[in-house]
Design an enzyme around this catalytic site. Structure first.
Site, PDB file in Angstrom:
ATOM      1  N   HIS A  11      -7.390  23.234  21.392  1.00  0.00           N
ATOM      2  CA  HIS A  11      -8.300  23.525  20.280  1.00  0.00           C
ATOM      3  C   HIS A  11      -7.687  24.586  19.381  1.00  0.00           C
ATOM      4  O   HIS A  11      -7.134  25.552  19.888  1.00  0.00           O
ATOM      5  CB  HIS A  11      -9.642  24.022  20.831  1.00  0.00           C
ATOM      6  CG  HIS A  11     -10.584  24.435  19.743  1.00  0.00           C
ATOM      7  ND1 HIS A  11     -11.278  23.499  18.994  1.00  0.00           N
ATOM      8  CD2 HIS A  11     -10.925  25.660  19.260  1.00  0.00           C
ATOM      9  CE1 HIS A  11     -12.013  24.143  18.091  1.00  0.00           C
ATOM     10  NE2 HIS A  11     -11.814  25.458  18.228  1.00  0.00           N
TER      11      HIS A  11
ATOM     12  N   LEU B  98       0.828  -1.217   0.000  1.00  0.00           N
ATOM     13  CA  LEU B  98       0.000   0.000   0.000  1.00  0.00           C
ATOM     14  C   LEU B  98       0.857   1.259   0.000  1.00  0.00           C
ATOM     15  O   LEU B  98       0.596   2.197  -0.755  1.00  0.00           O
ATOM     16  CB  LEU B  98      -0.941   0.004   1.207  1.00  0.00           C
ATOM     17  CG  LEU B  98      -2.067  -1.029   1.120  1.00  0.00           C
ATOM     18  CD1 LEU B  98      -2.992  -0.901   2.301  1.00  0.00           C
ATOM     19  CD2 LEU B  98      -2.863  -0.861  -0.170  1.00  0.00           C
TER      20      LEU B  98
END
Ligand code: FAD
Ligand code: NAD
Length: 460
Positions: free
Chosen positions: A439, A185
């Site tokens: 955040h 992959l």
């Protein structure tokens, strides 16, 4: 004859780390490596060069497909493959030379050549300057090489292994990859991004066996959208070069013609010529060395670590084993927690996991609760323009202890570190949920998935 406390055979991430650790603990340590460059498969022809090419090909594809979304106009983009390969080689060169520097700094003696254990406590080095060494402790860290496949005629050119796929001189028109595991992959993605048609042939009905099935299925859909062609349930029985073209044959299906073939059906330990059979070092049915929990083989004074053992073939697993083995020799704490070793597939998006999969928990009849959170609902992922995938946390149904974490999404390989620490510390999903996460960061998906275990995610 030179005398050492510890002689390590092989300077991959297992071997060089073991040698440095031994020197740090005051032992007279030596390391034998047959290649001129130190660092093993990982630094020379594995982790590092593949990640360099994954990064370059990702930047190319990102610029081509997504710069316009950011309001960045470019002219026609072109791949300068020689420059890309040169950058990769420079990164490899600087890191392998770095290990030489670490050996000098820590006073590890380096021997160039092929090591062979001729008796317990005795190793010969067959190289430019043959020597015989006496060692109280010998550590086998000789790693692994690509496994062959019956009928596939590897010529290390048109039909090659990951080593050749790290240096193709041109972008292949059509690359056939045998095996939808990690190497297939990662390197399939590199060449597909650079413009090759890539067909991945996999024997099993799924990609990435052993990883969380739900996320692997989702990842397969994403990679198919990116242009990889998957043909599952295909057992390759032959591949050969004829008139400059490769022909790949599968059981019960028409042969496939292509320009290059990458054989990636697993790896096998490098143990030939080490003298293990004469010494009667016990091995398992797949030829891997058997050790106890202190990495001791069946012969006193001989130890083994890394890819020559069973378990995942990962650089950081080899490093942990190298340090633990030497700590054990020095009489210290010697333990590797295999439940807390993460695995990462560096595709785009990345896939990362640590601990148990849902399939394993079901098989072992362990009751669990599952919390998931999609990157689509995360502000930072939106800003990055990378919203595919999700975080999935599996916690014990009664104790809430984190048993497994599986992530498909942007920077999954970095996010999984928090999960590995959580499992190592025996944390609960609530512990993660109650920890403040900055955040806006992708890490907030970890907190939200942990809250989702209780059914109380805020943003989804
Ligand atoms: P190795 O790194 O294989 O080192 C063994 C060394 O021993 C070699 O340098 C070899 O030349 C030497 N040696 C062998 N026999 C002798 C002898 N008789 N005498 C002297 N020297 C000898 N793992 C990850 O964790 N992350 C990744 O991103 C990753 N990407 C990979 C990509 C590719 C293409 C490949 C092939 C592997 C990748 N791996 C990755 C796996 C990782 O490279 C291995 O798990 C890791 O290198 C194993 O370390 P080791 O020390 O056991 O052995
Ligand atoms: P793998 O075991 O990950 O995958 C091999 C695949 O080939 C499997 O899906 C298997 O079913 C398939 N296969 C086997 N025989 C086949 C056949 N006849 N026809 C079609 N498919 C067949 O092996 P790999 O991708 O070669 O990687 C080797 C090792 O290197 C892995 O253990 C991996 O841990 C390590 N590695 C790790 C990383 C990473 O950590 N990012 C990257 C590369 C390699």
């Amino acid at each position: 004859m030179s005398q050492h406390d510890v002689v390590v055979i092989g300077a991959g991430p297992g071997g060089y780390v073991a040698a440095i650790r031994a020197a740090q603990l005051g032992m007279n340590a030596a390391c034998i490596e047959l290649e001129p460059a130190l660092g093993g498969t990982c630094l020379r022809v594995g982790c590092i060069p593949s990640k360099a090419l994954l990064e370059s090909s990702h930047l190319y594809q990102h610029a081509k497909l997504h710069f316009a979304d950011h309001g960045i106009a470019t002219g026609e983009l072109k791949v300068d493959l020689p420059a890309m390969l040169k950058r990769k080689d420079q990164i490899v060169g600087s890191l392998t030379k770095g290990i030489d520097g670490l050996f000098r700094k820590n006073k590890v003696t380096r021997y160039v050549g092929r090591g062979r254990i001729v008796a317990p406590g005795k190793v010969t080095v067959d190289g430019p300057e043959p020597v015989e060494l006496n060692a109280k402790h010998i550590i086998i860290a000789t790693g692994s090489q690509s496994a062959p496949l019956n009928g596939v005629e590897v010529d290390h050119d048109r039909i090659g292994t990951s080593t050749e796929a790290l240096s193709y001189p041109e972008v292949p028109q059509h690359l056939v990859v045998i095996g939808a595991g990690v190497i297939g992959l990662e390197l399939g993605c590199v060449w597909a991004r650079l413009g090759a048609k890539v067909t991945v042939l996999e024997y099993l009905p799924r990609i990435l066996p052993g990883m969380d099935n739900e996320l692997a299925t989702e990842a397969q859909k994403i990679f198919t959208k990116q242009g990889l062609e998957f043909r599952l349930g295909m057992r390759v029985v032959a591949a050969k070069v004829k008139d400059g073209q490769c022909l790949v044959e599968c059981a019960e299906s028409a042969p496939i013609a292509c320009g290059r073939v990458l054989l990636a059906v697993g790896r096998t330990p490098n143990l030939a010529g080490l003298g293990l059979d004469d010494l009667k070092v016990t091995r398992d049915e797949r030829g891997r060395v058997i050790v106890d929990d202190k990495f001791r083989t069946s012969v006193p004074g001989i130890y083994a670590i890394g890819d020559v053992l069973s378990g995942p073939m990962l650089a950081h697993k080899a490093e942990e084993e190298g340090m633990a083995c030497v700590d054990g020799i020095a009489g210290g704490y010697c333990h590797v927690n295999y439940d807390a070793i993460p695995g990462v597939v560096y595709t785009e998006p990345e896939i990362a996991s640590v601990g148990k999969t849902e399939e394993q928990l079901q098989q072992d009849e362990i009751p669990y609760r599952k919390g998931t959170f999609p990157f689509m609902a995360n502000g930072r992922a939106k800003a990055l323009g990378m919203t595919e995938g999700r975080v999935k946390i599996l916690a014990h149904a009664e104790t809430d202890r984190v048993l497994g974490v599986h992530i498909l999404g942007p920077r999954a390989g970095d996010l999984i570190a928090e999960a590995a620490v959580a499992i190592e510390f025996g944390a609960t999903a609530e512990d993660i949920a109650r920890s403040s996460h900055a955040h806006p960061t992708l890490a907030e998906c970890m907190k939200e998935a942990a809250m989702a275990v209780e059914g109380r995610a805020i943003h989804f």
